[in-house]
Write an enzyme that holds these catalytic residues in place. Sequence first.
Site, PDB file in Angstrom:
ATOM      1  N   SER A 158       0.816  -1.216   0.000  1.00  0.00           N
ATOM      2  CA  SER A 158       0.000   0.000   0.000  1.00  0.00           C
ATOM      3  C   SER A 158       0.848   1.264   0.000  1.00  0.00           C
ATOM      4  O   SER A 158       0.333   2.362  -0.248  1.00  0.00           O
ATOM      5  CB  SER A 158      -0.934   0.004   1.219  1.00  0.00           C
ATOM      6  N   TYR A 172      12.489  -0.189  -2.597  1.00  0.00           N
ATOM      7  CA  TYR A 172      11.402  -1.162  -2.418  1.00  0.00           C
ATOM      8  C   TYR A 172      10.181  -0.781  -3.252  1.00  0.00           C
ATOM      9  O   TYR A 172       9.627  -1.615  -3.984  1.00  0.00           O
ATOM     10  CB  TYR A 172      11.045  -1.220  -0.931  1.00  0.00           C
ATOM     11  N   LYS A 176       7.918  -2.652  -6.413  1.00  0.00           N
ATOM     12  CA  LYS A 176       6.502  -2.966  -6.296  1.00  0.00           C
ATOM     13  C   LYS A 176       5.657  -2.245  -7.352  1.00  0.00           C
ATOM     14  O   LYS A 176       4.611  -2.736  -7.776  1.00  0.00           O
ATOM     15  CB  LYS A 176       6.007  -2.642  -4.880  1.00  0.00           C
TER      16      LYS A 176
END
Length: 264
Positions: A158, A172, A176
């Site tokens: 999220s 990161y 994603k």
Amino acid sequence: MSSTLAQLEVMTEASPNLSLPLTGKIALITGASKGIGASIATKLHSQGATVIINYSRDPTPAAALVAQLGPFRSHHIKADVSSVTECKRLVDETVSRYGRIDILVLNAGVLPNRDLAATTEDEFDGTFAVNVKGPYFITQAAAPHIPSGGRVVFFSTSLTAATTVTPNYLLYIATKGAVEQMTRVLAKDLGRRGICVNCVSPGPTGTDLFYNGKPQAVVDMIAGWNPMGRIGTPEEVANVVRFLAGHESAWVNGQNMRVNGGMA
């Protein structure tokens, strides 16, 4: 073990529970020995699926989970998902044993804390290898063995949509973002064969990895970002994967399911 014998064991173990919604389904879950992955394996197994628990290094948690679930509908396979060769072997061993893959859950991942200035080339390559290359090539290897009605579930975060994201999540988040686009496009590709491809994007979730090294004040601060004032649980994420793995989600394809209690 031959695929025939493995299928017989699946049928024998499942026969008293034919009403379970995932009875007879074969589910391969990467990074499934601990945390969210272990909760997913436990949930799918409880719904009748046979689960293949992938792990990368320490066999102890994976073996303990198989012992907990029972040997007839669970099996563990060691494979480093950052390696294309290992990805293919993971799929080949699963298919050799069970004949097909009905549910593919790409949960394995790493979470480096690296902003732009701190990122090295090796860290960049290693993070993309686990978080992007692994899911990409496992899906490539598995796709021919996924029948119509099959499910592919990717994992993002999220934080790709959260205004609270901090600079140290740059590397990161970059991986994603790639996973979310893979989901969107593969839903068009594999959807032609009746395979649904979706993504699950948890918010802060109470795993050992999440709590490790965080003082209570930091945990409380993160919980405060959520309107419900708490951290999510691995079981809550697993419940969403269970929905996406089942027949109820037959018209859900190409979606990113944010499981965060309203944080983002």
